[in-house]
Design a protein around this motif. Structure first.
Motif, PDB file in Angstrom:
ATOM      1  N   ARG A  88       0.843  -1.207   0.000  1.00  0.00           N
ATOM      2  CA  ARG A  88       0.000   0.000   0.000  1.00  0.00           C
ATOM      3  C   ARG A  88       0.877   1.256   0.000  1.00  0.00           C
ATOM      4  O   ARG A  88       0.640   2.201  -0.759  1.00  0.00           O
ATOM      5  N   ASN A  89       1.907   1.283   0.832  1.00  0.00           N
ATOM      6  CA  ASN A  89       2.850   2.408   0.805  1.00  0.00           C
ATOM      7  C   ASN A  89       3.417   2.574  -0.602  1.00  0.00           C
ATOM      8  O   ASN A  89       3.480   3.684  -1.148  1.00  0.00           O
ATOM      9  N   SER A 154      -0.063  -2.171  15.202  1.00  0.00           N
ATOM     10  CA  SER A 154      -0.796  -2.243  13.943  1.00  0.00           C
ATOM     11  C   SER A 154      -1.632  -3.512  13.903  1.00  0.00           C
ATOM     12  O   SER A 154      -1.406  -4.427  14.680  1.00  0.00           O
ATOM     13  N   GLY A 183       3.036   0.564   8.090  1.00  0.00           N
ATOM     14  CA  GLY A 183       2.509  -0.033   6.865  1.00  0.00           C
ATOM     15  C   GLY A 183       3.406  -1.083   6.231  1.00  0.00           C
ATOM     16  O   GLY A 183       3.128  -1.540   5.123  1.00  0.00           O
TER      17      GLY A 183
END
Ligand code: 2AM
Ligand code: CA
Length: 261
Positions: A88-89, A154, A183
């Motif tokens: 995603r990053n 997380s 992330g």
């Protein structure tokens, strides 16, 4: 090429592939979990890593994020690969992602490497031989007070009890000055091993997210367990981890996670 050199060499090659495609991704698709994405970079990196392992060590088995279990070799060794951790990053143009490659026997890692191609940082460890970043020894931090600690918490929304994690975050933000969420699970584990982050807790992970990180942290003097203080078994499909130096780890286990786990 020796096994340790080979592992770092394929991480370097895979890292160059994902770096060359960074900012140029036009196609991606979601998997069964709509929050979970795969890009052409994940696939190109994975193909490169699998091809190299299969031609060098045909008797080893492979478990890789996008392709699953591969091979029926009987060496007893399994390569556990995340060709791009932090997708995603990566897709959003945030330069926090890595390649993670672990080698395990009976669910326990014996060697691992995490490569951050953007910052050219190669984290590596082999059981009994210490942990390294670009060849220099690394170790977890010595901080023993939560108040001064940088803690990452997380969770993967669809795989865990989200309410429990919201409460962990509430408590951690009361007890510490610094809370982070990055992330990329593997990169956070490399940062724990190199003393950049003091503690990390996460639920809903897969073996490929943590296989390399577990051995790198342990060889750097840290502790990695589940929320009950048990060792990580890489044969599990749903992994929670609590990791820090021994003092902070027992503090978090006693005061934060064992209250709910
Ligand atoms: P990934 O980038 O390789 O998918 C934060 O999302 C961290 O959790 C990342 O390391 C990510 O790995 C991992 N993760 C594992 N399972 C996930 C899922 N189902 N959805 C999103 N992230 C997941
Ligand atoms: Ca991945």
């Amino acid at each position: 090429m020796q096994l340790d050199e080979f592992m770092q060499d394929i991480a370097l090659g895979a890292g160059q592939i994902i770096k060359s495609k960074f900012h140029h991704i036009k196609k991606w698709h979601t998997k069964s979990d709509p929050g979970d994405i795969v890009t052409e970079a994940d696939e190109a990196s994975e193909k490169y890593v699998i091809d190299r392992i299969r031609s060098a060590y045909p008797d080893d088995r492979i478990l890789s994020e996008e392709s699953g279990a591969i091979g029926d070799g009987n060496s007893g060794r399994v390569w556990i690969i995340d060709p791009l951790d932090g997708t995603r990053n990566y897709m959003m143009g945030i330069p926090l992602f890595c390649v993670s490659i672990g080698l395990a026997i009976d669910g326990s890692p014996i060697m691992g490497t995490i490569y951050d191609a953007i910052h050219d940082e190669m984290f590596f460890a082999e059981r009994g031989k210490g942990a390294f970043m670009n060849g220099d020894p690394i170790s977890v931090c010595r901080e023993e007070s939560l108040e001064d600690s940088l803690v990452s918490v997380s969770w993967v929304r669809r795989k865990v009890d989200g309410q429990a994690f919201v409460e962990y975050v509430e408590q951690i933000s009361r007890d510490t000055s610094y809370f982070r969420r990055f992330g990329s699970a593997a990169l956070v584990m490399a940062y724990i091993a190199s003393g950049r982050i003091h503690a990390y807790m996460q639920g809903g992970l897969n073996p490929w997210d943590v296989a390399a990180g577990v051995i790198i942290i342990e060889e750097a003097g840290g502790v990695v367990t589940d929320f009950h203080g048990r060792p990580i078994d890489l044969r599990n499909q749903d992994i929670e981890i609590l990791t820090a130096n021994p003092a902070l780890h027992s503090m978090l286990l006693r005061d934060v996670v064992s209250q709910r786990a």
